[in-house]
Motif scaffolding. Structure first.
Motif, PDB file in Angstrom:
ATOM      1  N   PRO A 144      26.130 -54.567  49.149  1.00 13.46           N
ATOM      2  CA  PRO A 144      26.052 -53.267  49.837  1.00 13.46           C
ATOM      3  C   PRO A 144      25.140 -52.260  49.154  1.00 13.46           C
ATOM      4  CG  PRO A 144      28.164 -53.520  48.713  1.00 13.46           C
ATOM      5  CD  PRO A 144      27.491 -54.852  48.660  1.00 13.46           C
ATOM      6  N   ILE A 145      25.124 -52.240  47.829  1.00  9.81           N
ATOM      7  CA  ILE A 145      24.292 -51.258  47.128  1.00  9.81           C
ATOM      8  C   ILE A 145      22.812 -51.554  47.358  1.00  9.81           C
ATOM      9  CG2 ILE A 145      23.762 -50.224  44.892  1.00  9.81           C
ATOM     10  CD1 ILE A 145      26.563 -51.037  43.962  1.00  9.81           C
ATOM     11  N   GLN A 146      22.439 -52.826  47.242  1.00 13.49           N
ATOM     12  CA  GLN A 146      21.036 -53.206  47.441  1.00 13.49           C
ATOM     13  C   GLN A 146      20.556 -52.848  48.846  1.00 13.49           C
ATOM     14  OE1 GLN A 146      23.471 -55.044  46.011  1.00 13.49           O
ATOM     15  NE2 GLN A 146      22.659 -56.697  44.740  1.00 13.49           N
ATOM     16  N   HIS A 147      21.343 -53.186  49.859  1.00 15.55           N
ATOM     17  CA  HIS A 147      20.907 -52.937  51.230  1.00 15.55           C
ATOM     18  C   HIS A 147      20.896 -51.450  51.562  1.00 15.55           C
ATOM     19  CE1 HIS A 147      20.384 -57.025  52.763  1.00 15.55           C
ATOM     20  NE2 HIS A 147      21.399 -57.372  51.974  1.00 15.55           N
ATOM     21  N   THR A 148      21.756 -50.685  50.943  1.00 13.55           N
ATOM     22  CA  THR A 148      21.726 -49.235  51.142  1.00 13.55           C
ATOM     23  C   THR A 148      20.412 -48.656  50.652  1.00 13.55           C
ATOM     24  OG1 THR A 148      24.139 -49.041  50.947  1.00 13.55           O
ATOM     25  CG2 THR A 148      22.856 -47.066  50.516  1.00 13.55           C
ATOM     26  N   ILE A 149      19.943 -49.109  49.482  1.00 13.64           N
ATOM     27  CA  ILE A 149      18.662 -48.632  48.944  1.00 13.64           C
ATOM     28  C   ILE A 149      17.503 -49.142  49.788  1.00 13.64           C
ATOM     29  CG2 ILE A 149      17.103 -48.704  46.956  1.00 13.64           C
ATOM     30  CD1 ILE A 149      19.580 -48.889  45.157  1.00 13.64           C
ATOM     31  N   ILE A 150      17.536 -50.410  50.167  1.00 13.97           N
ATOM     32  CA  ILE A 150      16.464 -50.984  50.994  1.00 13.97           C
ATOM     33  C   ILE A 150      16.297 -50.208  52.289  1.00 13.97           C
ATOM     34  CG2 ILE A 150      15.856 -53.006  52.405  1.00 13.97           C
ATOM     35  CD1 ILE A 150      17.022 -54.759  50.168  1.00 13.97           C
ATOM     36  N   ASP A 151      17.412 -49.795  52.890  1.00 12.62           N
ATOM     37  CA  ASP A 151      17.363 -49.083  54.167  1.00 12.62           C
ATOM     38  C   ASP A 151      17.018 -47.607  54.023  1.00 12.62           C
ATOM     39  OD1 ASP A 151      17.978 -51.432  55.395  1.00 12.62           O
ATOM     40  OD2 ASP A 151      20.072 -50.956  55.801  1.00 12.62           O
ATOM     41  N   GLY A 152      16.854 -47.133  52.793  1.00  9.49           N
ATOM     42  CA  GLY A 152      16.441 -45.754  52.588  1.00  9.49           C
ATOM     43  C   GLY A 152      17.517 -44.718  52.876  1.00  9.49           C
ATOM     44  N   LYS A 153      18.786 -45.088  52.730  1.00 11.16           N
ATOM     45  CA  LYS A 153      19.868 -44.145  52.991  1.00 11.16           C
ATOM     46  C   LYS A 153      19.899 -43.065  51.907  1.00 11.16           C
ATOM     47  CE  LYS A 153      21.323 -46.376  56.601  1.00 11.16           C
ATOM     48  NZ  LYS A 153      21.143 -45.804  57.951  1.00 11.16           N
ATOM     49  N   ARG A 154      20.354 -41.886  52.292  1.00  8.46           N
ATOM     50  CA  ARG A 154      20.454 -40.779  51.348  1.00  8.46           C
ATOM     51  C   ARG A 154      21.885 -40.530  50.889  1.00  8.46           C
ATOM     52  NH1 ARG A 154      15.980 -37.912  50.640  1.00  8.46           N
ATOM     53  NH2 ARG A 154      17.039 -37.648  48.626  1.00  8.46           N
ATOM     54  N   GLN A 155      22.813 -41.255  51.502  1.00 14.11           N
ATOM     55  CA  GLN A 155      24.218 -41.099  51.130  1.00 14.11           C
ATOM     56  C   GLN A 155      24.927 -42.435  51.254  1.00 14.11           C
ATOM     57  OE1 GLN A 155      27.219 -38.731  53.519  1.00 14.11           O
ATOM     58  NE2 GLN A 155      26.932 -37.283  51.828  1.00 14.11           N
ATOM     59  N   THR A 156      25.832 -42.682  50.340  1.00  7.89           N
ATOM     60  CA  THR A 156      26.656 -43.880  50.387  1.00  7.89           C
ATOM     61  C   THR A 156      28.054 -43.493  49.926  1.00  7.89           C
ATOM     62  OG1 THR A 156      26.839 -46.193  49.677  1.00  7.89           O
ATOM     63  CG2 THR A 156      25.939 -44.644  48.072  1.00  7.89           C
ATOM     64  N   GLY A 157      28.794 -44.422  49.343  1.00 11.20           N
ATOM     65  CA  GLY A 157      30.131 -44.087  48.887  1.00 11.20           C
ATOM     66  C   GLY A 157      30.904 -45.315  48.465  1.00 11.20           C
ATOM     67  N   VAL A 158      32.184 -45.122  48.251  1.00  7.15           N
ATOM     68  CA  VAL A 158      33.086 -46.188  47.837  1.00  7.15           C
ATOM     69  C   VAL A 158      34.349 -46.110  48.679  1.00  7.15           C
ATOM     70  CG1 VAL A 158      34.344 -47.223  45.912  1.00  7.15           C
ATOM     71  CG2 VAL A 158      32.230 -46.010  45.479  1.00  7.15           C
ATOM     72  N   CYS A 159      34.898 -47.264  49.004  1.00  5.33           N
ATOM     73  CA  CYS A 159      36.181 -47.342  49.704  1.00  5.33           C
ATOM     74  C   CYS A 159      37.151 -48.209  48.911  1.00  5.33           C
ATOM     75  CB  CYS A 159      36.008 -47.956  51.104  1.00  5.33           C
ATOM     76  SG  CYS A 159      35.213 -46.887  52.305  1.00  5.33           S
ATOM     77  N   VAL A 160      38.411 -47.821  48.921  1.00 12.27           N
ATOM     78  CA  VAL A 160      39.493 -48.669  48.428  1.00 12.27           C
ATOM     79  C   VAL A 160      40.211 -49.175  49.661  1.00 12.27           C
ATOM     80  CG1 VAL A 160      41.670 -48.748  47.163  1.00 12.27           C
ATOM     81  CG2 VAL A 160      39.733 -47.470  46.238  1.00 12.27           C
ATOM     82  N   ILE A 161      40.183 -50.502  49.846  1.00 10.90           N
ATOM     83  CA  ILE A 161      40.686 -51.082  51.087  1.00 10.90           C
ATOM     84  C   ILE A 161      41.709 -52.175  50.813  1.00 10.90           C
ATOM     85  CG2 ILE A 161      38.514 -50.609  52.274  1.00 10.90           C
ATOM     86  CD1 ILE A 161      37.885 -53.618  52.100  1.00 10.90           C
ATOM     87  N   GLU A 162      42.448 -52.508  51.868  1.00 12.32           N
ATOM     88  CA  GLU A 162      43.370 -53.639  51.803  1.00 12.32           C
ATOM     89  C   GLU A 162      42.588 -54.939  51.912  1.00 12.32           C
ATOM     90  OE1 GLU A 162      46.664 -55.816  54.662  1.00 12.32           O
ATOM     91  OE2 GLU A 162      46.321 -53.662  54.906  1.00 12.32           O
ATOM     92  N   MET A 163      42.869 -55.875  51.035  1.00 10.82           N
ATOM     93  CA  MET A 163      42.229 -57.169  51.110  1.00 10.82           C
ATOM     94  C   MET A 163      42.971 -58.041  52.124  1.00 10.82           C
ATOM     95  SD  MET A 163      41.370 -59.780  48.033  1.00 10.82           S
ATOM     96  CE  MET A 163      41.311 -58.324  47.007  1.00 10.82           C
ATOM     97  N   THR A 164      42.233 -58.571  53.072  1.00 10.85           N
ATOM     98  CA  THR A 164      42.840 -59.360  54.136  1.00 10.85           C
ATOM     99  C   THR A 164      42.347 -60.804  54.092  1.00 10.85           C
ATOM    100  OG1 THR A 164      41.067 -58.710  55.665  1.00 10.85           O
ATOM    101  CG2 THR A 164      43.071 -57.361  55.655  1.00 10.85           C
ATOM    102  N   GLU A 165      42.980 -61.642  54.873  1.00  9.77           N
ATOM    103  CA  GLU A 165      42.554 -63.029  54.972  1.00  9.77           C
ATOM    104  C   GLU A 165      41.146 -63.109  55.561  1.00  9.77           C
ATOM    105  OE1 GLU A 165      45.412 -65.048  57.328  1.00  9.77           O
ATOM    106  OE2 GLU A 165      47.072 -64.740  55.931  1.00  9.77           O
ATOM    107  N   ARG A 166      40.445 -64.162  55.187  1.00 13.83           N
ATOM    108  CA  ARG A 166      39.054 -64.321  55.618  1.00 13.83           C
ATOM    109  C   ARG A 166      38.920 -64.319  57.142  1.00 13.83           C
ATOM    110  NH1 ARG A 166      34.732 -68.760  53.292  1.00 13.83           N
ATOM    111  NH2 ARG A 166      32.939 -68.042  54.498  1.00 13.83           N
ATOM    112  N   LYS A 167      39.881 -64.910  57.837  1.00 14.01           N
ATOM    113  CA  LYS A 167      39.785 -65.011  59.295  1.00 14.01           C
ATOM    114  C   LYS A 167      39.825 -63.647  59.968  1.00 14.01           C
ATOM    115  CE  LYS A 167      44.754 -65.754  60.114  1.00 14.01           C
ATOM    116  NZ  LYS A 167      45.764 -66.717  60.652  1.00 14.01           N
ATOM    117  N   LYS A 168      40.294 -62.628  59.264  1.00 10.58           N
ATOM    118  CA  LYS A 168      40.339 -61.277  59.822  1.00 10.58           C
ATOM    119  C   LYS A 168      39.037 -60.507  59.581  1.00 10.58           C
ATOM    120  CE  LYS A 168      45.362 -60.801  59.501  1.00 10.58           C
ATOM    121  NZ  LYS A 168      46.491 -59.992  58.959  1.00 10.58           N
TER     122      LYS A 168
END
Length: 382
Positions: free
Chosen positions: A163-187
């Protein structure tokens, strides 16, 4: 002493889910990670001794790199964990064997079958840039509300491995961090409900290592805040928006480092360099079918008329003494200045030194003293 919960219930609040608890013991943490981002998150967690009782770290095994395996590559997280005197475990080398990986005590039940196992509330699973998808056999050792992932983007944007690499490649001026629930791969990858998020502005000219470290600290603090809310019984999770148009962040490959001057502007190539040069240098192809790495490229603003006349088409290049670099014409009449290059099977050289050794067959018109021509990587060999 086991955790004491007088009452506990998940109550919907609009789209939120909340877990109420009157008292909780600090967590026993099983932390999966590997790199500097993982280290930044873990450092914040280590400082917050009120939220954890024990931390067990799982990371990648040591690997041999370099010519004939002359160098030993050790996970940065392993080094940090050992220095912090934590429990450290490594997964198998083979990806196919990871699904058989057994969680260490106390996270694996010793006296009851998994089908009837009830994970303790104080057991917490945390992942941060681990690089592998956890099998259900590991996830099921923890309650769904005790499976936490720290992801460096504002989800649902940039789900995936980079995610960090693609954010820079796309020239974004803002990003961030999320704390999320880890789910099964099928979800879906990185699709779990969000406990918290924090926006981060991206400085002009940001490079991957600097932005990574900033996001790691932010993510670690957000994780600690989330865990304190869990212990206080006031944490909430919000389901992610189902945005099919959100940009993705797949693993960086060799193709991401290929400079295609026909369709990429100088600015786009520089952004790619800032995003991935720690992994792979930007690369192009000579007419001799040898690759040329482009080191420290920069946009050449206001290219003089003499340069524009010298470089008639995209992908042509010449040495430009005032900039001490190789100047390459890119898409949309933009120009790239490259001070250092490395030809395939050669050493890194200053642009002038390399230019002095240019062979006639590398030029746009063979036998002339005109510009060099670079080819798309998919050009068939003659």
């Amino acid at each position: 002493m086991p955790a004491l919960y007088i009452s506990r219930a998940r109550v919907p609040v609009g789209r939120q889910m909340r877990t109420y608890a009157s008292k909780a013991e600090p967590f026993k943490v099983l932390f999966f990670g590997r790199d500097e981002f993982s280290c930044g998150v873990l450092n914040q967690l280590l400082d917050a001794k009120d939220v954890w009782k024990d931390i067990h770290v799982v990371t990648q095994p040591d690997t041999r790199t370099g010519r004939r395996g002359s160098k030993l590559s050790i996970s940065p997280l392993k080094i940090l964990a050992e220095e912090s005197e934590l429990f450290v475990y490594t997964i198998p080398h083979e990806r196919s064997e990871f699904k058989l990986f057994q969680a260490p005590p106390p996270f694996t039940p010793s006296d009851s079958p998994l089908t009837s196992y009830k994970p303790p509330l104080e057991h917490l699973l945390v992942t941060a840039s681990f690089g592998r998808i956890l099998p259900n056999s590991l996830l099921n050792l923890f309650l769904p509300e005790r499976r936490v992932n720290v992801h460096p983007s504002l989800l649902p944007a940039y789900r995936g491995a980079a995610p960090i690499q693609h954010t820079i490649i796309d020239g974004k001026r803002q990003t961030g961090v999320c704390v999320i629930e880890m789910t099964e791969r099928k979800k879906g990858i990185d699709s779990g409900a969000i406990w918290g998020s924090q926006r981060v502005d991206i400085p002009e000219g940001a490079i991957f290592p600097t932005l990574r470290d900033t996001l790691a600290v932010t993510g670690g603090k957000l994780l600690v805040s989330t865990l304190r809310d869990m212990l206080a019984g006031k944490d909430t999770r919000v389901p992610q928006d189902a945005d099919r148009n959100a940009p993705r962040a797949p693993l960086i490959t060799m193709l991401d480092s290929v400079a295609d001057f026909r369709i990429m502007t100088a600015e786009q190539i520089v952004r790619r360099h800032r995003a991935i040069h720690h992994q792979k240098p930007m690369t192009t192809l000579l007419k001799t079918q040898r690759t040329l790495q482009l080191h420290d490229p920069a946009v050449l603003a206001d290219a003089p008329a003499s340069i524009k006349q010298c470089l008639p088409v995209e992908g042509t290049a010449t040495y430009y003494p005032p900039s001490k670099g190789l100047v390459i014409r890119c898409a949309e009449d933009t120009y790239l200045n490259v001070p250092m290059v490395r030809q395939q099977d050669r050493h890194l050289l200053k642009a002038k030194e390399w230019w002095n050794g240019v062979k006639p067959e590398m030029r746009l018109v063979e036998g002339s003293d005109g510009p060099v021509q670079f080819l798309p990587l998919d050009t068939p060999a003659r």
